[in-house]
Design a protein around this motif. Structure first.
Motif, short mmCIF file in Angstrom:
data_model
loop_
_atom_site.label_atom_id
_atom_site.label_comp_id
_atom_site.label_asym_id
_atom_site.label_seq_id
_atom_site.Cartn_x
_atom_site.Cartn_y
_atom_site.Cartn_z
N GLU A 11 0.85 -1.19 0.00
CA GLU A 11 0.00 0.00 0.00
C GLU A 11 0.88 1.24 0.00
OE1 GLU A 11 -2.72 1.88 3.37
OE2 GLU A 11 -3.71 0.16 2.41
N VAL A 24 -9.00 3.68 -9.19
CA VAL A 24 -9.03 3.49 -7.73
C VAL A 24 -7.71 3.96 -7.14
CG1 VAL A 24 -9.26 1.83 -5.85
CG2 VAL A 24 -10.58 1.52 -7.96
N ASP A 32 -4.78 3.97 -4.60
CA ASP A 32 -4.20 2.87 -3.85
C ASP A 32 -4.28 3.10 -2.34
OD1 ASP A 32 -2.04 0.43 -4.28
OD2 ASP A 32 -1.68 1.57 -2.45
N ARG A 73 -8.47 4.01 -1.40
CA ARG A 73 -9.49 3.20 -2.08
C ARG A 73 -10.61 4.06 -2.68
NH1 ARG A 73 -5.83 0.57 0.04
NH2 ARG A 73 -5.91 -1.67 0.43
N LYS A 119 -5.87 -4.11 -6.81
CA LYS A 119 -6.86 -3.29 -6.11
C LYS A 119 -8.03 -2.90 -7.01
CE LYS A 119 -3.84 -1.53 -2.49
NZ LYS A 119 -2.69 -2.38 -2.80
N PHE A 145 -11.95 -4.10 -6.95
CA PHE A 145 -13.05 -3.17 -7.11
C PHE A 145 -14.04 -3.70 -8.17
CE2 PHE A 145 -15.02 0.35 -9.41
CZ PHE A 145 -15.65 1.03 -8.38
N HIS A 154 -14.26 -0.47 4.62
CA HIS A 154 -13.29 -1.32 3.94
C HIS A 154 -12.42 -2.04 4.97
CE1 HIS A 154 -13.74 0.37 -0.26
NE2 HIS A 154 -14.44 1.21 0.47
#
Length: 325
Positions: free
Chosen positions: A137, A187, A189, A192, A264, A268, A305
């Protein structure tokens, strides 16, 4: 629970109790005979008087009452969310204001298998498989934005095969090709935060125009994009898309045939299918498309999330809610 060589097995307890109750042995004498305490001898004698032979077996050590146990009504809500929405323990806990460990224990108590063991469409339990996953991340919003396109078939009027079955679903099509949606997604990182549009194709003009609007959206909430990660699609390799990125944004591409690199945005895509596209029966494509913006708002502002500790992107992007800092 007595061990194999214990004197006070159920049969031994019965003989002890009979000596006290039927043959009128004093408790102390019976206790010495069976090498136990007077309290133990009295307990088995009292059980024999009250319950007979059935009272000689071990009883459960579980408490008669559990004042701090989760109420049955809350447990039913947990199971209901697991069955209808297929949420994990963490997300259910965030919605109900509970601890994930408590939700996990409830699911285990009711015999709910892990989501990874079930089929997303049918909920049927599959073979267990454990995979080691590497996670990463970026530290700051805008350091990396994942971009991808998801192809989604449109629903014929009257509903498709997921609602009516393949036989009637094919009849609703009546030989007409309803085409596809090409869902362009971006999206962030770190937070989100997602920006998404339903477009008619995946050509370079559409991809470039989408990124121009997506970048403007991120800038409007205070996120300056530094890098963009895409796959190796033709639209992303075009000069037009490179021009839409500008000079200040670095374009990175995934390894060929490795969608995990762009995981990621791939996640989604899956979330959009589960919680919007296939979440409930739709009578037409117009009905489903009209709910897309509402679902996207829920995703960005209200959906907790797991990777964010139960927070939504709006909690990490103050400008998204108008709280400028």
């Amino acid at each position: 629970m007595s061990h194999a060589n214990a004197q006070l097995t159920p049969a031994g307890r019965l003989r002890l109790a009979k000596l006290v109750v039927e043959k009128k042995w004093p408790l102390r004498r019976a206790a010495e005979r069976w090498n136990c305490s007077v309290t133990t001898a009295k307990r088995w004698a009292d059980r024999y008087r009250s319950h007979g032979v059935a009272g000689m077996v071990d009883r459960s050590s579980r408490l008669m009452t559990s004042p701090r146990r989760t109420p049955t009504r809350v447990e039913r809500r947990v199971i209901g969310m697991r069955v209808t929405r297929r949420w994990g323990p963490a997300r259910i806990a965030y919605r109900l204001g509970m601890q994930p460990s408590t939700v996990h224990k409830i699911l285990r108590r009711y015999g709910c298998p892990p989501l990874a063991w079930t089929d997303p469409a049918t909920g049927v339990r599959l073979r267990s498989s454990r995979r080691q996953v590497r996670r990463y991340e970026w530290d700051q919003p805008g350091d990396m934005v994942h971009v991808d396109i998801k192809k989604l078939g449109r629903i014929p009027d009257g509903g498709g095969w997921r609602v009516h079955g393949r036989t009637k679903g094919k009849k609703n099509r009546r030989g007409i090709k309803h085409g596809y949606w090409f869902i362009h997604n971006a999206v962030d990182d770190c937070t989100r935060l997602a920006y998404s549009e339903l477009l008619d194709d995946e050509r370079k003009e559409s991809a470039a125009g989408f990124w121009t609007r997506a970048n403007a959206y991120f800038e409007s909430v205070g996120i300056t994009v530094q890098r963009v990660l895409t796959d190796n699609g033709a639209c992303y390799q075009s000069k037009l898309f490179a021009e839409s990125l500008g000079e200040n944004i670095t374009h990175k591409r995934t390894r060929p045939y490795r969608p995990q690199t762009n995981g990621k945005v791939e996640r989604f895509n899956r979330t959009a299918l589960e919680e919007w596209a296939y979440a409930r029966p739709y009578a037409s494509e117009t009905e489903r498309a009209d709910l897309f913006s509402e679902w996207l708002h829920t995703y960005n502002h209200h959906r907790g999330h797991t990777a964010l500790g139960g927070k939504s992107p709006a909690d990490l992007v103050p400008n998204l809610c108008g709280q400028y800092t």
